[in-house]
Each structure stands twice: as C-alpha cells, then as structure tokens.
Design a protein around this motif. Structure first.
Motif, PDB file in Angstrom:
ATOM      1  N   LYS A 187      40.576  51.735  42.715  1.00 38.41           N
ATOM      2  CA  LYS A 187      39.930  50.632  43.425  1.00 38.41           C
ATOM      3  C   LYS A 187      39.817  49.525  42.377  1.00 38.41           C
ATOM      4  CE  LYS A 187      36.407  53.201  44.068  1.00 38.41           C
ATOM      5  NZ  LYS A 187      35.082  53.726  44.346  1.00 38.41           N
ATOM      6  N   TYR A 188      40.048  48.281  42.792  1.00 41.30           N
ATOM      7  CA  TYR A 188      40.001  47.203  41.805  1.00 41.30           C
ATOM      8  C   TYR A 188      39.546  45.896  42.427  1.00 41.30           C
ATOM      9  CZ  TYR A 188      44.397  45.459  43.713  1.00 41.30           C
ATOM     10  OH  TYR A 188      45.356  44.938  44.548  1.00 41.30           O
ATOM     11  N   GLU A 189      39.132  44.989  41.546  1.00 42.24           N
ATOM     12  CA  GLU A 189      38.753  43.628  41.929  1.00 42.24           C
ATOM     13  C   GLU A 189      39.562  42.650  41.100  1.00 42.24           C
ATOM     14  OE1 GLU A 189      34.560  43.460  41.055  1.00 42.24           O
ATOM     15  OE2 GLU A 189      34.065  44.208  43.050  1.00 42.24           O
ATOM     16  N   VAL A 190      39.952  41.556  41.718  1.00 47.77           N
ATOM     17  CA  VAL A 190      40.616  40.467  41.020  1.00 47.77           C
ATOM     18  C   VAL A 190      39.586  39.357  40.887  1.00 47.77           C
ATOM     19  CG1 VAL A 190      42.495  38.797  41.042  1.00 47.77           C
ATOM     20  CG2 VAL A 190      42.843  41.087  42.010  1.00 47.77           C
ATOM     21  N   LYS A 191      39.364  38.919  39.655  1.00 52.39           N
ATOM     22  CA  LYS A 191      38.354  37.887  39.398  1.00 52.39           C
ATOM     23  C   LYS A 191      38.992  36.663  38.753  1.00 52.39           C
ATOM     24  CE  LYS A 191      34.483  40.949  39.147  1.00 52.39           C
ATOM     25  NZ  LYS A 191      33.153  41.109  38.653  1.00 52.39           N
ATOM     26  N   ARG A 192      38.451  35.519  39.135  1.00 54.36           N
ATOM     27  CA  ARG A 192      38.780  34.249  38.488  1.00 54.36           C
ATOM     28  C   ARG A 192      37.458  33.683  38.036  1.00 54.36           C
ATOM     29  NH1 ARG A 192      42.294  30.437  41.888  1.00 54.36           N
ATOM     30  NH2 ARG A 192      42.803  29.618  39.837  1.00 54.36           N
ATOM     31  N   GLY A 193      37.239  33.695  36.737  1.00 59.92           N
ATOM     32  CA  GLY A 193      35.934  33.349  36.209  1.00 59.92           C
ATOM     33  C   GLY A 193      34.950  34.421  36.651  1.00 59.92           C
TER      34      GLY A 193
ATOM     35  N   GLU B 253      48.284  44.278  38.714  1.00 59.56           N
ATOM     36  CA  GLU B 253      47.787  43.192  37.882  1.00 59.56           C
ATOM     37  C   GLU B 253      48.873  42.143  37.669  1.00 59.56           C
ATOM     38  OE1 GLU B 253      45.301  42.455  33.790  1.00 59.56           O
ATOM     39  OE2 GLU B 253      46.431  44.310  33.972  1.00 59.56           O
ATOM     40  N   MET B 254      50.093  42.587  37.393  1.00 61.46           N
ATOM     41  CA  MET B 254      51.201  41.638  37.202  1.00 61.46           C
ATOM     42  C   MET B 254      51.478  40.854  38.485  1.00 61.46           C
ATOM     43  SD  MET B 254      53.881  43.567  34.635  1.00 61.46           S
ATOM     44  CE  MET B 254      54.366  44.730  35.881  1.00 61.46           C
ATOM     45  N   GLU B 255      51.409  41.530  39.625  1.00 58.52           N
ATOM     46  CA  GLU B 255      51.641  40.856  40.901  1.00 58.52           C
ATOM     47  C   GLU B 255      50.564  39.805  41.174  1.00 58.52           C
ATOM     48  OE1 GLU B 255      53.910  44.652  42.960  1.00 58.52           O
ATOM     49  OE2 GLU B 255      51.850  44.203  43.548  1.00 58.52           O
ATOM     50  N   HIS B 256      49.317  40.141  40.909  1.00 57.48           N
ATOM     51  CA  HIS B 256      48.241  39.172  41.123  1.00 57.48           C
ATOM     52  C   HIS B 256      48.337  38.009  40.141  1.00 57.48           C
ATOM     53  CE1 HIS B 256      46.123  41.191  44.306  1.00 57.48           C
ATOM     54  NE2 HIS B 256      46.063  42.327  43.612  1.00 57.48           N
ATOM     55  N   LYS B 257      48.723  38.276  38.900  1.00 51.99           N
ATOM     56  CA  LYS B 257      48.849  37.200  37.907  1.00 51.99           C
ATOM     57  C   LYS B 257      49.968  36.226  38.280  1.00 51.99           C
ATOM     58  CE  LYS B 257      46.581  39.123  33.911  1.00 51.99           C
ATOM     59  NZ  LYS B 257      45.663  38.033  33.610  1.00 51.99           N
ATOM     60  N   ALA B 258      50.932  36.672  39.062  1.00 51.35           N
ATOM     61  CA  ALA B 258      51.976  35.764  39.548  1.00 51.35           C
ATOM     62  C   ALA B 258      51.366  34.721  40.489  1.00 51.35           C
ATOM     63  CB  ALA B 258      53.069  36.547  40.259  1.00 51.35           C
ATOM     64  N   ARG B 259      50.301  35.104  41.184  1.00 49.37           N
ATOM     65  CA  ARG B 259      49.625  34.168  42.089  1.00 49.37           C
ATOM     66  C   ARG B 259      48.531  33.389  41.383  1.00 49.37           C
ATOM     67  NH1 ARG B 259      46.557  35.486  47.806  1.00 49.37           N
ATOM     68  NH2 ARG B 259      45.994  33.329  48.221  1.00 49.37           N
TER      69      ARG B 259
END
Length: 70
Positions: free
Chosen positions: A9-15, A31-37
């Motif tokens: 389970k994970y969360e993507v955070k910006r700040g 993580e790599m896929e989300h960093k592309a966005r």
C-alpha cells in the motif's frame, strides 16, 4: 492455505499533500511511473506488505472517503 503478503500500500506525496494512494506488487516500478507524471513527488510505503485482498479492501475504503478529492 495461507495467502502471500505480496502487495504494498502506498501514498504519492507532493510536499505535504497526498495526491494519490494505491497498491502494487512492485513499489519501485510504480514510483518511476508516478515520477513520470509528477517529477517532484515522493512515494511512501504505508505499513507492511499485505495480502492482495487486504490491499484492495484498504484502497476501496480510502476511495469511499475521498472520491470527491481526486
């Protein structure tokens, strides 16, 4: 037979803001896929690996409480 605990389970955070929550079997790939966005994002694992069934339950519960946010 016991189910494998193979799902993160994970969360993507910006700040300090959580922009996405999800589940995956391969957290580094996601993580790599989300960093592309969102190049400035950080992916944080939530808890320990769990069974896919429990991960899906966690995701459904979260979506019910925040569906208007995303």
């Amino acid at each position: 037979m016991k189910e494998d605990r193979d799902t993160y389970k994970y969360e993507v955070k910006r700040g300090s803001r959580t922009v996405y929550r999800g589940i995956t079997g391969d957290i580094k790939r996601r993580e790599m896929e989300h960093k592309a966005r969102w190049s400035d994002c950080k992916v944080e694992q939530v808890g320990k690996k769990v069974t896919r069934e429990n991960a899906l339950k966690w995701r459904r519960e979260h979506e019910r409480h925040t569906s208007s946010r995303w």
